[in-house]
Design an enzyme around this catalytic site. Sequence first.
Site, PDB file in Angstrom:
ATOM      1  N   HIS A   1       0.860  -1.178   0.000  1.00  0.00           N
ATOM      2  CA  HIS A   1       0.000   0.000   0.000  1.00  0.00           C
ATOM      3  C   HIS A   1       0.898   1.229   0.000  1.00  0.00           C
ATOM      4  O   HIS A   1       2.128   1.102  -0.053  1.00  0.00           O
ATOM      5  CB  HIS A   1      -0.958  -0.019   1.205  1.00  0.00           C
ATOM      6  CG  HIS A   1      -0.285   0.034   2.540  1.00  0.00           C
ATOM      7  ND1 HIS A   1       0.557  -0.958   2.997  1.00  0.00           N
ATOM      8  CD2 HIS A   1      -0.341   0.960   3.549  1.00  0.00           C
ATOM      9  CE1 HIS A   1       0.998  -0.650   4.205  1.00  0.00           C
ATOM     10  NE2 HIS A   1       0.473   0.513   4.560  1.00  0.00           N
TER      11      HIS A   1
ATOM     12  N   HIS B   1       7.327  -5.675  10.967  1.00  0.00           N
ATOM     13  CA  HIS B   1       6.541  -4.436  11.050  1.00  0.00           C
ATOM     14  C   HIS B   1       6.174  -4.101  12.496  1.00  0.00           C
ATOM     15  O   HIS B   1       5.011  -3.957  12.862  1.00  0.00           O
ATOM     16  CB  HIS B   1       5.283  -4.534  10.178  1.00  0.00           C
ATOM     17  CG  HIS B   1       4.677  -3.189   9.870  1.00  0.00           C
ATOM     18  ND1 HIS B   1       3.709  -2.628  10.661  1.00  0.00           N
ATOM     19  CD2 HIS B   1       4.907  -2.318   8.862  1.00  0.00           C
ATOM     20  CE1 HIS B   1       3.353  -1.443  10.160  1.00  0.00           C
ATOM     21  NE2 HIS B   1       4.082  -1.241   9.067  1.00  0.00           N
TER      22      HIS B   1
ATOM     23  N   ASP C   1       5.755   4.694   5.190  1.00  0.00           N
ATOM     24  CA  ASP C   1       6.746   3.752   5.697  1.00  0.00           C
ATOM     25  C   ASP C   1       6.927   2.535   4.800  1.00  0.00           C
ATOM     26  O   ASP C   1       7.810   1.709   5.051  1.00  0.00           O
ATOM     27  CB  ASP C   1       6.415   3.320   7.133  1.00  0.00           C
ATOM     28  CG  ASP C   1       5.022   2.744   7.297  1.00  0.00           C
ATOM     29  OD1 ASP C   1       4.151   3.027   6.462  1.00  0.00           O
ATOM     30  OD2 ASP C   1       4.799   2.008   8.286  1.00  0.00           O
TER      31      ASP C   1
ATOM     32  N   HIS D   1       1.238   3.947   2.240  1.00  0.00           N
ATOM     33  CA  HIS D   1       1.669   4.698   3.403  1.00  0.00           C
ATOM     34  C   HIS D   1       3.178   4.901   3.310  1.00  0.00           C
ATOM     35  O   HIS D   1       3.905   4.059   2.783  1.00  0.00           O
ATOM     36  CB  HIS D   1       1.298   3.968   4.696  1.00  0.00           C
ATOM     37  CG  HIS D   1      -0.142   4.138   5.069  1.00  0.00           C
ATOM     38  ND1 HIS D   1      -0.807   3.284   5.923  1.00  0.00           N
ATOM     39  CD2 HIS D   1      -1.061   5.086   4.696  1.00  0.00           C
ATOM     40  CE1 HIS D   1      -2.068   3.699   6.070  1.00  0.00           C
ATOM     41  NE2 HIS D   1      -2.236   4.774   5.330  1.00  0.00           N
TER      42      HIS D   1
END
Length: 303
Positions: free
Chosen positions: A61, A265, A65, A63
């Site tokens: 995705h 993560h 990070d 985002h």
Amino acid sequence: MLDICLLGTGGMMPLPYRWLTALMVRYNGSNLLIDCGEGTQIAIKEKGWSFKPIDIICFTHYHADHISGLPGLLLTMGNAERSEPLTLIGPKGLERVVNALRIIAPELPFSINFIELSEAKETIHQNGYRIEAFRVNHNVVCYGYSVWIDRIGKFLPEKAREYGVPLKFWNLLQKGNSVEVDGQVITPDMVLGEKRKGIHLTYCTDSRPTASMIEAAKEADLLICEGMYGEDGKEAKAKEYKHMTFLEAAKVAEEAKAKRMWLTHYSPSLMKAEEFMSGVKEIFPTAEPGKDGKSMTLYFEEE
């Protein structure tokens, strides 16, 4: 065989001892990267691997990070005199997002091919990889990925002789090509045994547990799965922000019957993942805490 390196294991922000999310695999001279958080270039250098053979980058995705390291990586790949096309795979909007980031990396000596995902499950074949993208449950559109190295059946010389195939054509058939012998087309399935078990890696992060994730990781050789929170009392926060706890990840691995699992993560507040592994191992004994640079090689069963 498939070489695997967990380049970065951090979520949200990089830390002095933990880069942001990224995974690299190598197969047959081609490198595939999943996500490209800040610090990915440094992590690749620390591992001693090369930028130039990166042929595919998959994004879960958009985002920061998970994608903020891309512009610098593209520039480095360009400076390495790469000329071969690069394939980028990610949720719908990929080309728009990447072109916005490329304002600071406008000129590259190679072209970029975009594959945008829109279905709940999609399969892409490239460079010997079978990439299965599956939608998961985050607060933006997000995908997990299974990377398969398929393996054809063993070549059967007796079958080739039965069809009168000259030796010079055997290698072509082993590589999946058809040949013509005395006017008859000989296809690989005519001279190969049953398909053999390949290599199966599944990677999912930034999601609540989903049926799609369990299905994708079914009997995987390695599941790399988000464990944002290891501490007790974080369950409500995990649900609110659409992440997973260590224990939830362990239950996914157990239900999928994966062979082993690495957690990744981590929240910036989580200092030492190994301190929270006892409950995880009770659910899934072969679970391990991921860490930057953690590596292994997956082999075909007969190797």
